[in-house]
Design a protein around this motif. Structure first.
Motif, PDB file in Angstrom:
ATOM      1  N   UNK A 249       0.877  -1.135   0.096  1.00 33.04           N
ATOM      2  CA  UNK A 249       0.000  -0.006  -0.100  1.00 33.04           C
ATOM      3  C   UNK A 249       0.781   1.293  -0.049  1.00 33.04           C
ATOM      4  N   UNK A 250       2.098   1.324  -0.128  1.00 31.67           N
ATOM      5  CA  UNK A 250       3.041   2.377  -0.004  1.00 31.67           C
ATOM      6  C   UNK A 250       3.434   2.737  -1.500  1.00 31.67           C
ATOM      7  N   UNK A 251       2.991   3.861  -1.761  1.00 28.67           N
ATOM      8  CA  UNK A 251       3.057   4.347  -3.265  1.00 28.67           C
ATOM      9  C   UNK A 251       4.678   4.962  -3.572  1.00 28.67           C
ATOM     10  N   UNK A 252       5.218   5.564  -2.497  1.00 26.70           N
ATOM     11  CA  UNK A 252       6.448   6.292  -2.437  1.00 26.70           C
ATOM     12  C   UNK A 252       7.522   6.249  -1.378  1.00 26.70           C
ATOM     13  N   UNK A 253       8.695   5.717  -1.679  1.00 26.54           N
ATOM     14  CA  UNK A 253       9.610   5.780  -0.467  1.00 26.54           C
ATOM     15  C   UNK A 253      10.752   6.828  -1.048  1.00 26.54           C
ATOM     16  N   UNK A 254      11.148   7.477   0.127  1.00 27.01           N
ATOM     17  CA  UNK A 254      12.127   8.911   0.248  1.00 27.01           C
ATOM     18  C   UNK A 254      13.342   8.196   0.816  1.00 27.01           C
ATOM     19  N   UNK A 255      14.287   8.376  -0.120  1.00 28.79           N
ATOM     20  CA  UNK A 255      15.784   8.109   0.264  1.00 28.79           C
ATOM     21  C   UNK A 255      16.434   9.345   0.642  1.00 28.79           C
ATOM     22  N   UNK A 256      16.549   9.685   2.040  1.00 25.12           N
ATOM     23  CA  UNK A 256      17.159  10.781   2.526  1.00 25.12           C
ATOM     24  C   UNK A 256      18.654  10.766   1.870  1.00 25.12           C
ATOM     25  N   UNK A 257      19.024  12.284   1.523  1.00 25.70           N
ATOM     26  CA  UNK A 257      20.480  12.223   1.055  1.00 25.70           C
ATOM     27  C   UNK A 257      21.590  12.473   1.787  1.00 25.70           C
ATOM     28  N   UNK A 258      22.684  11.921   1.579  1.00 27.30           N
ATOM     29  CA  UNK A 258      23.957  12.453   2.399  1.00 27.30           C
ATOM     30  C   UNK A 258      24.733  13.204   1.450  1.00 27.30           C
ATOM     31  N   UNK A 259      25.622  14.020   2.100  1.00 23.57           N
ATOM     32  CA  UNK A 259      26.264  15.106   1.208  1.00 23.57           C
ATOM     33  C   UNK A 259      27.722  14.570   1.247  1.00 23.57           C
ATOM     34  N   UNK A 260      28.467  14.549   0.203  1.00 27.68           N
ATOM     35  CA  UNK A 260      29.798  14.246   0.355  1.00 27.68           C
ATOM     36  C   UNK A 260      30.819  15.413   1.224  1.00 27.68           C
ATOM     37  N   UNK A 261      31.506  14.902   1.933  1.00 28.96           N
ATOM     38  CA  UNK A 261      32.314  15.877   2.717  1.00 28.96           C
ATOM     39  C   UNK A 261      33.934  15.342   2.495  1.00 28.96           C
ATOM     40  N   UNK A 262      34.242  16.194   1.570  1.00 28.33           N
ATOM     41  CA  UNK A 262      35.621  16.086   0.721  1.00 28.33           C
ATOM     42  C   UNK A 262      36.697  16.525   1.572  1.00 28.33           C
ATOM     43  N   UNK A 263      37.966  15.609   1.476  1.00 28.60           N
ATOM     44  CA  UNK A 263      38.986  15.917   2.502  1.00 28.60           C
ATOM     45  C   UNK A 263      40.222  16.393   1.842  1.00 28.60           C
ATOM     46  N   UNK A 264      39.899  16.756   0.283  1.00 27.72           N
ATOM     47  CA  UNK A 264      41.387  17.316  -0.447  1.00 27.72           C
ATOM     48  C   UNK A 264      40.630  18.101  -1.339  1.00 27.72           C
ATOM     49  N   UNK A 265      41.443  19.306  -1.842  1.00 28.57           N
ATOM     50  CA  UNK A 265      40.952  19.914  -3.035  1.00 28.57           C
ATOM     51  C   UNK A 265      41.423  19.677  -4.374  1.00 28.57           C
ATOM     52  N   UNK A 266      42.007  18.388  -4.371  1.00 31.23           N
ATOM     53  CA  UNK A 266      42.581  17.898  -5.559  1.00 31.23           C
ATOM     54  C   UNK A 266      41.708  16.712  -6.289  1.00 31.23           C
ATOM     55  N   UNK A 267      40.783  16.289  -5.933  1.00 34.48           N
ATOM     56  CA  UNK A 267      40.046  15.197  -6.150  1.00 34.48           C
ATOM     57  C   UNK A 267      39.772  15.231  -7.847  1.00 34.48           C
ATOM     58  N   UNK A 268      40.011  14.058  -8.486  1.00 33.71           N
ATOM     59  CA  UNK A 268      39.712  13.822  -9.963  1.00 33.71           C
ATOM     60  C   UNK A 268      38.584  12.815  -9.979  1.00 33.71           C
ATOM     61  N   UNK A 269      38.411  12.000  -9.248  1.00 28.55           N
ATOM     62  CA  UNK A 269      37.110  10.717  -9.547  1.00 28.55           C
ATOM     63  C   UNK A 269      36.539  10.626  -8.153  1.00 28.55           C
ATOM     64  N   UNK A 270      35.642  11.580  -7.921  1.00 30.44           N
ATOM     65  CA  UNK A 270      34.802  11.674  -6.629  1.00 30.44           C
ATOM     66  C   UNK A 270      34.094  10.268  -6.344  1.00 30.44           C
ATOM     67  N   UNK A 271      33.858   9.398  -7.167  1.00 29.64           N
ATOM     68  CA  UNK A 271      33.111   8.047  -6.879  1.00 29.64           C
ATOM     69  C   UNK A 271      34.042   7.154  -6.122  1.00 29.64           C
ATOM     70  N   UNK A 272      35.484   7.382  -6.697  1.00 30.19           N
ATOM     71  CA  UNK A 272      36.486   6.529  -6.063  1.00 30.19           C
ATOM     72  C   UNK A 272      37.141   7.079  -4.842  1.00 30.19           C
TER      73      UNK A 272
END
Length: 411
Positions: A249-272
């Motif tokens: 009977x549930x029509x919609x499920x909400x995934x709360x979002x998490x926000x990336x907290x980066x530790x360096x300013x030279x990232x090239x591939x965020x997913x990795x």
């Protein structure tokens, strides 16, 4: 002409040709990899085969408490930020001790719809990750790099992917759609940048519902290509298992979002390279939330730099319509909605320093506090555009570091 040397020019041309060759070869290899590993007629019979695909390690065996061991991270199990283990395959995050759903176990048709202008280097790992966790179909509305012949031919070779170009024909069809004439959307018309994107996303979501109904999709969710579904708490880290467990009977499920907290300013591939995320306040105890609020916001008027209301997956039913880029609604009745306690959307926002200039280059607005209001909805996006348009690179890096780099905090 006599007396003029063509050496440097020839060398530059040869260098450009080499770069083009390497880029094309890499793209074709990634496409072949994704196509072969996700071929629909192929069954992956055990987790050992999946382990070979992911790099030959044993990290797909089951763990007793994967959520606490992999999202507790540096803040502990009830903290604001969580730690995600980066994979060894060089492209995707995964989680030690979690098996992944196999093709033959997928009983539901789950679709992601996305409006994107990204290149293959971002779309392919994003797409492959979601195939592994149980998404079966993708409706990709493409522009820019994503609409190039090389990109579309590569993506269309992957089973379950439908490419839709932003053609005049599509625009004419959408101009006759139901939501085009509704007041909740018309307030965003005739405005540039983020407002224009919001309108496109909403109209594309409505079009995607039509495609989904045609092929019998069960669930649909709208994601950007800088977002990953994180089915924490689900058996075998499976979106399939997660949505299969939802009451009928549930029509919609909400995934709360998490926000990336980066530790360096030279990232090239965020997913990795991104391994730490700021948890959504829906997943943080009140005590921890208020105790670390100042450290988490660092003067920003909002808890997150960008959005904080999550993304929703909806069952495909009669009268379904989009309700902005983050929610769905139904013309016949208010949808029965629940919010997930552990699963989330990982949002890699402003994860690279170049994101500042890339957003600036996409929008033709004056870098004034008044004009940016007609271009961007969120305060942080407005400030980022002004800085990227007026500051030197050194000043931009200082500003970027202050707002995005996160120090290690323990409690």
């Amino acid at each position: 002409m006599p007396g003029i040397s063509h050496g440097p020019r020839l060398s530059q041309q040869l260098s450009s040709q080499r770069i083009l060759f390497v880029t094309t070869a890499l793209t074709l290899c990634l496409a072949l990899f994704a196509f072969m590993t996700q071929w629909t007629d192929r069954d992956l019979d055990d987790s050992a085969q999946l382990g070979e695909i992911a790099g030959g390690d044993a990290r797909f065996s089951r763990a007793k408490d994967p959520v606490n061991s992999h999202l507790g991270g540096r803040f502990g199990t009830s903290s604001v930020c969580g730690k995600v283990q980066a994979s060894h395959n060089g492209m995707l995050p995964n989680h030690i001790g979690w098996q992944h759903v196999t093709q033959k176990e997928q009983s539901s048709k789950i679709a992601i719809t996305s409006s994107t202008s990204a290149g293959l280097e971002q779309i392919l790992p994003w797409l492959y990750y979601h195939r592994v966790v149980g998404v079966t179909h993708f409706f990709l509305f493409v522009e820019g790099q994503a609409a190039s012949l090389n990109s579309t031919s590569t993506l269309e070779a992957i089973p379950g992917v439908k490419i839709i170009h932003h053609t005049e024909e599509l625009q004419n069809q959408q101009a006759k759609s139901r939501i085009w004439n509704e007041t909740w959307l018309s307030g965003f018309f005739w405005k540039p940048c983020n407002y224009e994107l919001f309108v496109k996303q909403s109209l594309n979501m409505e079009t995607a519902i039509v495609f989904a109904r045609e092929i019998g999709i069960d669930w649909i969710i709208h994601l950007d290509t800088d977002e990953l579904l994180h089915p924490a708490g689900a058996p075998e880290y499976s979106v399939q298992r997660l949505l299969h467990s939802i009451a009928a009977d549930v029509d919609m499920v909400v995934f709360p979002n998490y926000e990336s907290a980066i530790e360096r300013d030279d990232l090239e591939d965020p997913f990795r390279e991104v391994t730490m995320f700021k948890r959504n306040y829906d997943h943080v105890s009140k005590e921890t939330y208020f105790a670390l609020y100042k450290e988490a916001t660092r003067g920003n008027p909002n808890y997150f730099l960008t959005y904080g209301n999550g993304k929703a997956a909806a069952r495909i039913k009669d009268h379904l319509r989009p309700n902005g880029a983050h929610r769905w609604h139904n013309y016949a009745k208010a949808p029965n909605e629940i919010k997930l306690d552990e699963a989330a959307v990982l949002h890699y926002t402003y994860a690279k320093f170049s994101d500042l200039t890339s957003r600036r280059d996409r929008c033709h607005c004056k870098p004034t506090r008044e004009d940016v209001k007609r271009c961007f909805m969120l305060d942080f996006d407005r400030e980022a555009f002004i800085i990227a348009s007026t500051a030197s690179e050194e000043e931009m890096k200082r500003w970027y570091g202050f707002w995005t780099l996160h120090l290690i905090v323990t409690v």
